[in-house]
Design a protein around this motif. Structure first.
Motif, short mmCIF file in Angstrom:
data_model
loop_
_atom_site.label_atom_id
_atom_site.label_comp_id
_atom_site.label_asym_id
_atom_site.label_seq_id
_atom_site.Cartn_x
_atom_site.Cartn_y
_atom_site.Cartn_z
N ARG A 48 0.83 -1.19 0.00
CA ARG A 48 0.00 0.00 0.00
C ARG A 48 0.88 1.26 0.00
N HIS A 79 6.18 -3.11 16.01
CA HIS A 79 5.39 -3.31 17.22
C HIS A 79 4.53 -4.57 17.13
N GLU A 111 5.83 4.85 8.93
CA GLU A 111 4.73 4.50 9.83
C GLU A 111 4.42 3.00 9.74
N LEU A 112 4.46 2.47 8.53
CA LEU A 112 4.22 1.03 8.35
C LEU A 112 5.35 0.22 8.99
N VAL A 134 -0.13 4.99 3.20
CA VAL A 134 0.46 5.27 4.52
C VAL A 134 1.97 5.29 4.33
N ALA A 175 7.08 1.09 11.67
CA ALA A 175 6.83 1.11 13.12
C ALA A 175 5.70 0.15 13.48
N PHE A 176 4.68 0.12 12.62
CA PHE A 176 3.56 -0.82 12.81
C PHE A 176 4.07 -2.26 12.83
#
Lengths: 189, 189
Positions: free
Chosen positions: A146, A160, A153-154, A149, A156-157
């Protein structure tokens, strides 16, 4: 002239440093982070408390250095894994797979990693996040992941989400976690 | 007959307990977890060290109790939010949204949460995970969410993934994180 002597000193200092980090890791593994003291670490490393203070100012800085060493080792592994793989999706898949099993194996790592505020991630952890972001960015550019985003940010996603691997009890569950995490990176319907 | 007296004692004990948890939270917020001592907590709570030991055996147990209190408060909020929403996807969406912003606001929470081994999650955290799993299970049964991965594994995935919110700098990024996390729960193509 004093080259060899300097090298000897440097080797010695590095050995002490490594022993301190090992001692701190053992204490955290045995008793948790709260309550770990400079005295206990010095004793575990086989050096005096005064000597320890010449290397590190406090417990926090020792745990941070230990965490840096761990993440650096993980990152070297992951870079190798990437080089052995072809294709954006395959590369990220292989890297996340390996990272999930590192997280699964290293409970204490995760514990210390999260001790440090997310906003003040160590240098090695930032390199790891940058590395993941780079892989994701390549995949987005290739239309595999994708693009709505930002890659960081992806990253970090993913980082986690895969932390959940530390609490999973079977390798199959770790594999499912990797699949679910990768699914989130796909272009949404 | 001694009912009122007992209630007074109970109220007093509870007030001391809350003051101890608050003092511990303040110390962690100011200095991090490593190095927090029973003496400092007692001082912060305005009680003697000996009294503190009548309430808690060590720092670890205080931080665990504090974390339990935090998660319990969050859980009560999330239960209310669920009741105000209709539909499996909408309910989980609203709950994850609220939880992500709790995680975003409470860095220290997250820090202490992860201090405790994932395998030994506190009771309140387990209730939170069970609550998420229940919502996901309802959604899977209704065909809204994927059914190829167990609801409790997906709940742990959501819980960890949303932990990334603590490191995000904008509310918009938190919203994107919730979207990406929810996308992972959809039936894969």
């Amino acid at each position: 002239m004093p080259r060899l002597w300097n090298e000897t000193i440097e080797t010695h200092r590095d050995a002490v440093r490594q022993a301190v980090l090992d001692a701190a890791a053992n204490l955290v593994a045995g008793h948790g982070i709260a309550g770990v003291t400079m005295s206990a670490i010095a004793q575990g490393a086989g050096i005096g408390r005064a000597t320890l203070y010449k290397y590190f100012p406090d417990v926090e800085s020792i745990l941070l250095a230990w965490h840096e060493r761990q993440v650096q080792a993980h990152l070297s592994e992951l870079l190798k894994i990437r080089e052995q793989t072809v294709g954006a999706r395959e590369q990220l898949g292989a890297v996340l797979h390996a990272y999930a099993f590192m997280s699964h194996a290293g409970h204490v790592d995760a514990e210390v990693a999260r001790l440090h505020h997310s906003r003040h991630a160590g240098q090695a952890q930032q390199h790891l996040l940058d590395f993941l972001a780079e892989l994701i960015h390549e995949g987005s550019a290739a239309g595999v992941f994708r693009a709505d985003v930002a890659a960081d940010e992806l990253a970090a996603f993913c980082f986690h989400a895969l932390g959940a691997a530390a609490g999973l009890t079977s390798p199959e569950a770790v594999l499912r976690l990797v699949t679910v995490t990768l699914n989130a990176l796909e272009q949404p319907a």
